[in-house]
Design a protein around this motif. Structure first.
Motif, PDB file in Angstrom:
ATOM      1  N   ILE A  60      -4.243  67.209  42.306  1.00  0.00           N
ATOM      2  CA  ILE A  60      -3.061  67.782  41.656  1.00  0.00           C
ATOM      3  C   ILE A  60      -3.375  69.174  41.113  1.00  0.00           C
ATOM      4  O   ILE A  60      -2.564  70.099  41.224  1.00  0.00           O
ATOM      5  N   HIS A  61      -4.565  69.340  40.548  1.00  0.00           N
ATOM      6  CA  HIS A  61      -4.985  70.653  40.048  1.00  0.00           C
ATOM      7  C   HIS A  61      -4.999  71.689  41.168  1.00  0.00           C
ATOM      8  O   HIS A  61      -4.686  72.869  40.946  1.00  0.00           O
ATOM      9  N   ASN A  62      -5.337  71.231  42.372  1.00  0.00           N
ATOM     10  CA  ASN A  62      -5.383  72.143  43.521  1.00  0.00           C
ATOM     11  C   ASN A  62      -4.022  72.333  44.185  1.00  0.00           C
ATOM     12  O   ASN A  62      -3.926  72.998  45.217  1.00  0.00           O
ATOM     13  N   ARG A  63      -2.991  71.750  43.590  1.00  0.00           N
ATOM     14  CA  ARG A  63      -1.588  71.967  43.984  1.00  0.00           C
ATOM     15  C   ARG A  63      -1.252  71.454  45.382  1.00  0.00           C
ATOM     16  O   ARG A  63      -0.538  72.113  46.156  1.00  0.00           O
ATOM     17  N   VAL A  64      -1.763  70.278  45.712  1.00  0.00           N
ATOM     18  CA  VAL A  64      -1.380  69.660  46.983  1.00  0.00           C
ATOM     19  C   VAL A  64       0.080  69.213  46.902  1.00  0.00           C
ATOM     20  O   VAL A  64       0.668  69.111  45.821  1.00  0.00           O
ATOM     21  N   ASP A  65       0.663  68.942  48.061  1.00  0.00           N
ATOM     22  CA  ASP A  65       2.076  68.535  48.118  1.00  0.00           C
ATOM     23  C   ASP A  65       2.249  67.028  47.988  1.00  0.00           C
ATOM     24  O   ASP A  65       3.323  66.551  47.630  1.00  0.00           O
ATOM     25  N   GLY A  66       1.213  66.297  48.303  1.00  0.00           N
ATOM     26  CA  GLY A  66       1.265  64.845  48.211  1.00  0.00           C
ATOM     27  C   GLY A  66      -0.139  64.283  48.252  1.00  0.00           C
ATOM     28  O   GLY A  66      -1.089  64.980  48.635  1.00  0.00           O
ATOM     29  N   ILE A  67      -0.262  63.022  47.858  1.00  0.00           N
ATOM     30  CA  ILE A  67      -1.578  62.371  47.821  1.00  0.00           C
ATOM     31  C   ILE A  67      -1.477  61.021  48.521  1.00  0.00           C
ATOM     32  O   ILE A  67      -0.618  60.200  48.195  1.00  0.00           O
ATOM     33  N   ILE A  68      -2.351  60.812  49.489  1.00  0.00           N
ATOM     34  CA  ILE A  68      -2.450  59.519  50.157  1.00  0.00           C
ATOM     35  C   ILE A  68      -3.424  58.661  49.346  1.00  0.00           C
ATOM     36  O   ILE A  68      -4.572  59.052  49.124  1.00  0.00           O
ATOM     37  N   THR A  69      -2.941  57.498  48.897  1.00  0.00           N
ATOM     38  CA  THR A  69      -3.733  56.679  47.984  1.00  0.00           C
ATOM     39  C   THR A  69      -3.532  55.196  48.222  1.00  0.00           C
ATOM     40  O   THR A  69      -2.447  54.758  48.637  1.00  0.00           O
ATOM     41  N   ASP A  70      -4.574  54.409  47.946  1.00  0.00           N
ATOM     42  CA  ASP A  70      -4.476  52.949  48.004  1.00  0.00           C
ATOM     43  C   ASP A  70      -3.747  52.383  46.793  1.00  0.00           C
ATOM     44  O   ASP A  70      -3.330  51.234  46.799  1.00  0.00           O
ATOM     45  N   PHE A  71      -3.618  53.206  45.745  1.00  0.00           N
ATOM     46  CA  PHE A  71      -3.058  52.754  44.469  1.00  0.00           C
ATOM     47  C   PHE A  71      -1.883  53.652  44.083  1.00  0.00           C
ATOM     48  O   PHE A  71      -2.042  54.598  43.307  1.00  0.00           O
ATOM     49  N   PRO A  72      -0.687  53.382  44.605  1.00  0.00           N
ATOM     50  CA  PRO A  72       0.446  54.295  44.403  1.00  0.00           C
ATOM     51  C   PRO A  72       0.875  54.464  42.952  1.00  0.00           C
ATOM     52  O   PRO A  72       1.565  55.436  42.629  1.00  0.00           O
TER      53      PRO A  72
END
Length: 244
Positions: A219-231
């Motif tokens: 998030i600090h690096n300003r991505v547009d979304g995060i793929i995660t096992d734990f939504p």
């Protein structure tokens, strides 16, 4: 955007209805799921080239018909509470979740399935799926080119494995001619890389965050979304949600 990796796979058996239901319950924006072809060329939702790890069967996906695959039990390997889960078809997933959540569909091992680009494109461009938010992704750039010929209106994502060399400007220039998303291993992500991706008018959904610290960094690096096992991970800590 929060993208549930194989569904909410930190809590449930991956790529099953249980995992997808849980992802929706936890507020995910997209389901990330994996597709391959059965022996009779039905598009099925499963990650590995073999059924061994996530079912009570043994053998390669393409050696089973759809009927044979759906007889396999695909939940109790994760926990006995999920006994009875089955390997779904992509059609079943689209019908069950259409309009409820976006879908990030990864094509696994396209070299094993010479007809998968055509089969998947036909399925996704049928009338009943036109209003769904769908992205197709793969590690294989050549496959994405092939798929695009069959379904030019569906946005594409390129998955990028970790490399000590990172991602070059020339690569981004080439990829931007075809794809709308660059989805790298999270270890590759820096603020500079994200800026370069955005400069090329692409977005980025890195994979796979499994803890709060990893999410904070992305998030600090300003991505547009995060793929995660734990939504639900970001929702547990307001400081992450409010991070710039």
């Amino acid at each position: 955007m929060i993208i549930a990796h194989r569904g909410a796979s930190g809590y449930t058996p991956e790529n099953t209805f249980a995992a997808f239901d849980k992802a929706i319950e936890l507020g995910a924006d997209y389901l990330e799921l994996d597709v391959q072809l059965a022996k009779d060329e039905e598009v099925v939702v499963i990650h590995d080239a073999k059924v061994d790890r996530t079912s009570n069967g043994k053998g390669h996906i393409h050696h089973f018909t759809l009927k044979e695959l759906q007889k396999l039990e695909a939940g109790s390997w994760f926990h006995e509470d999920f006994y009875g889960e089955r390997i779904p078809t992509l059609t079943q997933v689209l019908q069950r979740y259409g309009g409820k959540i976006g879908m990030l569909i990864e094509v696994k091992y396209p070299s094993l399935y010479p007809t998968i680009a055509e089969k998947l494109a036909k399925l996704l461009t049928e009338e009943m799926y036109h209003n769904q938010t769908i992205i197709v992704q793969s590690f294989d750039f050549q496959f994405l080119k092939q798929f695009h010929q069959h379904a030019p209106s569906i946005p594409l994502g390129l998955l990028v494995k970790y490399s000590i060399k990172g991602i070059t400007n020339n690569q981004l220039k080439e990829w931007s001619s075809l794809v709308s998303y660059i989805n790298p291993n999270k270890a590759l992500v820096t603020k500079t890389l994200v800026k370069k991706i955005h400069y090329r008018n692409m977005k980025t959904f890195p994979y796979t965050a499994r803890d709060r610290k990893g999410m904070e960094k992305l998030i600090h690096n300003r991505v547009d979304g995060i793929i995660t096992d734990f939504p639900d991970l970001t929702k547990k800590d307001p400081s992450i949600e409010s991070s710039p």
